[in-house]
Every structure is written in C-alpha cells, then in structure tokens.
Design an enzyme around this catalytic site. Structure first.
Site: not given
Lengths: 342, 342
Positions: B176, B302
């Site tokens: 990430h 997200d």
C-alpha cells in the site's frame, strides 16, 4: 494504407562543441544520476562510438535512414541533458552556438528538418533573450528543455519570464527527460532504474504535474507543453488526479490551497500534447487517444536511441482509424510546431 | 445484470492503540511527508473527526454502508502508514496487537470480513515470526505493508527472510502507498503532490519496479504482490520497461548487469495483481485488462477514504463482459486471498 506524411517529433541531435563540454563536465562530477549515460555516450574511451556519431550526423546517415523508412521529416533538438549541466555562462553561450548550428542544418534541408531551440534556464533573463532570438530571427519551431535544472522546475517563479515569453510567442516547449536530481534520487539508485526503465518518467511526469498544480496555465493560458513517452505516465493518472485535486470540490483540511482554478485534466488536455517516442504500445496509444483525443498525440521515434523501422511499423500497424493516424503522423505536428503542410 | 458477489480488497481499518501512538509520533517529527495526512487524521484538535471514526468502526457504520451498497465483504487491513513510523520495538508490539484485534473483528463476522495482517519490517526476524503466527494461528488472508520503511525497500537483502516466509506460506503481500521518504522527496514538496494526487504512485510504483529489477521473483517464484490504484502506474510503463530492460537482448554498455532472468512484464503478470482502489476510470480498467488479463485485476473501494456508492457504480457500469466483472468483483479475490466461494 494511404500515403502518410511522417513527421518524427523527438529526434536527437548534437554538435561537437556541446559534446566536448559534456565530456569534460562528466569527468568532474560524481553524484549526478545523469552521469552513467553521459559518460557512456561522450566519454567512451573506445573512441567515436556509434551513438555519438549518429547524434552528430545530420545529412549523411540520418537522411539515408529516413529515406529507407519513408520518414519525411525529423524535428531535431539538442539531445538531453542539453546545456543544463553547465555553468550559467557556458550554458548561455552553448545554447546560442547550438541554435546557430541547428538553424544552419535545417536551412540546408528545409523539407526534411524542423527544429526545437535550446535555452539556458540557469539564467532566466538570458533565456528569454535567446527564446526571442531563436523564434523570431532563426525561425525555431519551438523549444526543448531537459526537465529540471539544478533540481529546480519551471513552475518556480524565477522561471515565469521564460514561460511568459513562450506564451507570448505561441512557441511550444518540449520537456524532455533527464535523470532525477539529488534529493529526488534515493529510491532510484538501484538496478539502473533511474533511466528510461522508470526514472525518466518519474522525473518528467513530476515536472508536468508540478506545472499543472502550480496554476501557471491560468497565468499563461496559451503555453503549450509537449511531453514524450506517451505522456510520461500522466495520462494514466488523470482520473485520480482529478478526483484528488478538484478545485470545484471541498479541499481536505490537511491539504494546501489549490493554485489552479480547474481540474488537472482540463490543463492536460488544453496545454499539453504527448508524443509516442520510445513507447510503441498500441494499447497505451489507444488509451491515450481515448482520454486525450487524437488531436493531442504526435508520432516520434527518439532516433538514434530508438530504431526507425520499429517506430514506423508501430503506427502503420496500429488498429486506429486512418484519420487519427494522419493526425498523429503529421497533422498535429504541423499545427503545434507550425510546420507547413505538404 | 447478474447478481455479483462484491469483495472489496483494500479497505482501511485502525485500532485505538495504533491511532494513539500515531498521534504521539506525529508530534515529534517535522520532515516526514507522511505528516500532513497523519496529523489531519490522528491529531485533529477539533476532536474525533469523521474519518478516524470510520477507521475505528467495524460492525456499526461500516456494515450498514456495505449493506446499503450491496457490498458483500471487506478485506480489512490496518491503514497506512501502519506500524512503519514507530521504533522497532513499538512496531513489533503493535503489529501483534493490531493482528489480534483484527482477527477478532473478522471472527465475529466471517461472512463479511477477511483481512490482511501487519508486520514490522524494522525487525525482519520478528516480522517472519509474526507472519507465521498471523497466517497459521490467526488465519490471515495475506499481509499488508505500507511501502518503504525508513527509506528502505523490500528488494534489499535484509528483507529477504520476509519475502521467503511469504513465498513459502503462499501468502500474498499487498504493498500500500505511503509518502516518499527523505532523499526521494525534493521534487514532491510542492502543492500537496506527495499524496494520492501523484506521489503515492511514484513511491509504490518505484517499490514494485525495484522488486522486479532486483530478481527476487527468480528467487521466490511463488511470491504474490498486490498493488492498488490500478497498479500504481506500472501497467502503463510495461512496454517501455520491457524494451529498456530485456535480459534476452544485449545490455547497453553503461547499464548495470541484469539481476532478473526475464522481461519485467513476465514478472508483473506472474507475481503481481492490481486493484481498482481509488481509480474508477473505465479506460484505465480496460487498458489494464488488455495488458494484464482479467485474472490479475481486483475490485477495491479504499473505504473510508473513497465512497462506496461510486466504487460500486464504476464497476457495475463498466462496459466489460460480465465474466470479467465476476472475476474482478470476487473471483480473483477468492483465488488470491483464499476466501471461500459462496
């Protein structure tokens, strides 16, 4: 297939004066990530290497290879890093020398060559003077800069007179890659990825994003920036940039105020054009046409770093309409760089 | 439209212990480019801000919003920068705490949540231990790391035991974004572009390119890396990377020796998968499917940084075959993260 006029828009050239000083400069430096490639080309102890020979050549091998591949014109420019690794005084002098030489080359073959002039961002006032001279006296079709100069980018206020001159003269500026500067280099010092493998795109794409976010295109709305390599990654990011930086939406509290008045994609479509140099991917081409329009994409080879036959075959074979192909091969270059149609 | 099972694969979560230490840490730092967002979320003097509330929430608002939007599952993970801004000792401790907490959350709703466990790259030996514990005792579906740790990347030899453990356990690793480290930051310190606007992709894409070029996938062929945001720009560069770094062609003299045995795209297709988090562009999705195959793309929201309804509408409305949509919505996530099919 129709007979296309083929104008290649990012074609590298050099002149002995610049090559010699690059050789000297590369011996005095140690940290610059431009060094491996600069040494490889200009300070090769084996003597006159083929790449340098092709860069210095104009009428001989270059025109023959163009003929063999049905390439009508090269838009020539002093190859990266141009004059941007020199001291301010040397850079100003060599930009003038290079522009004089290149204007002569083009004058000898006006139907085969057009050109982008150099300037020395190290001295913005001198750069403005040279931009006016090259455009109005020497007839340059535009200008080329090789991304950062000593770690500084053209959105910074000290460079605004350069942007203003380009805006007022309606002269396009091609921002070509070079390696990232110190301070923007740590993660790229591995496995040679500071190069065209990845780092050149990081550097030049970042330059484009800075220009967009800085608001300079509100100040200089006629400024036209050209970037190569299918847009240095920026076209693929446009949706996310628009989502994350939309001046018409509420700004997240921890973000600085917006400097520009419109979304990033507005400026990328209005103030940029991209070329296909060194990026002969049909899916990437079709994606770029879809998001930018076929009027914002131009063909380029990146000779002599890339091969002419591959670049011609790439666009000849691409499954896009002939009308788009004609624009990408030459129509857009004629419009953006002021090259007279056939 | 068929009834798709919707598994969102990059969904942010936090736990009070980590949130509190991030608040403390952010007060003691000054240069880190992670600071603006960390302060904005964890040290907001206005009190408990909505974003932090959504991160700490699991069963309440999150499940309700999932129900409202027909989202079946969230693949939860401790949100960026995870434990990577802490001292080694704190990071090791908090990775264990966060993994215990998250395993409990998932155990309470096994049909609605799956999860990625944390580890502390600061201490590779402890990380290996925690990877084994989280996978075999706590049943984690994979792991998440937030890109660099103190400016170091996972291709570096000190981290190979971590890659080896993931490889041997067949446990996928989601890389990430976080902000670039010092030394890779200078050009990004302007206009807030160190964020999702541009810099997160530079950071995480560079991490992926380093892994590919380092040859670790020859050493650990079963290692599976997942990256979000439609592949952090890498899919758009694959043609150029292959052209510039092909071990089957002659290496330019000024380039370091190749560490990997195949072209970059070989590893990107075999050892990576991408997700659509925060990148709801249909052209970018279709491009990615074309160059990577529909088996390498997964859907993500997200949340809570991005909104659920937009993410669902994006893929529901995309003009791609239902068969591809089923893989992207859940089939690929079931295969890659070992989530039992319905």
């Amino acid at each position: 297939m129709p007979k296309f006029r083929r104008i290649a828009t990012e074609e590298a050239w050099s002149t002995p004066e610049v090559a010699e000083l690059l050789r000297q400069v590369s011996r005095g430096l140690s940290r610059s990530l431009d060094l491996p490639i600069v040494r490889g080309i200009y300070d090769n102890p084996a003597g006159d290497p083929p790449l340098l020979k092709k860069l210095l050549d104009t009428a001989d091998m270059r025109l023959r290879t163009m003929d063999e591949n049905n390439v009508d014109m090269h838009l020539l420019a002093l190859t990266s890093p141009g004059v941007q690794m020199f001291t301010s005084r040397e850079a100003v002098r060599l930009a003038e020398v290079a522009n004089d030489r290149l204007a002569e080359v083009v004058a000898a073959h006006p139907d085969r060559f057009a050109w982008l002039a150099s300037f020395a961002p190290q001295d913005p006032a001198a750069a403005v003077k040279e931009i006016h001279r090259a455009r109005t006296e020497l007839g340059a079709n535009g200008f080329m800069v090789n991304s950062h100069t000593d770690g500084e980018y053209l959105d910074e206020e000290k460079f605004w007179p350069i942007l203003e001159a380009l805006n007022d003269l309606r002269a396009p500026l091609y921002i070509h890659p070079r390696a990232v500067p110190e301070g923007f280099d740590s993660a790229l010092r591995a496995y040679g990825i500071e190069t065209a493998i990845w780092g050149y795109g990081v550097e030049t794409g970042t330059h484009a994003v800075r220009l967009i976010m800085s608001g300079v295109f509100d100040r200089f709305p006629d400024l036209k920036i050209v970037i190569g390599h299918m847009g240095e990654g920026v076209p693929f990011w446009l949706w996310r940039m628009d989502r994350m930086a939309d001046p018409h939406r509420r700004r997240p509290a921890h973000r600085p105020p917006y400097r520009m008045s419109e979304k990033p994609s507005f400026y990328f479509k209005r103030n940029f054009a991209i070329t296909t140099s060194g990026m002969e991917s049909v899916p990437a081409l079709k994606y770029s046409i879809e998001v930018l329009g076929d009027e914002n994409v131009m063909w380029a080879i990146d000779y002599p770093y890339q091969d002419m036959p591959d670049a011609v075959q790439f666009l000849d074979d691409a499954d896009i309409p002939d009308e788009s192909k004609a624009k990408i091969y030459s129509g857009n270059a004629e419009r953006i760089f002021g090259i007279a149609p056939n």
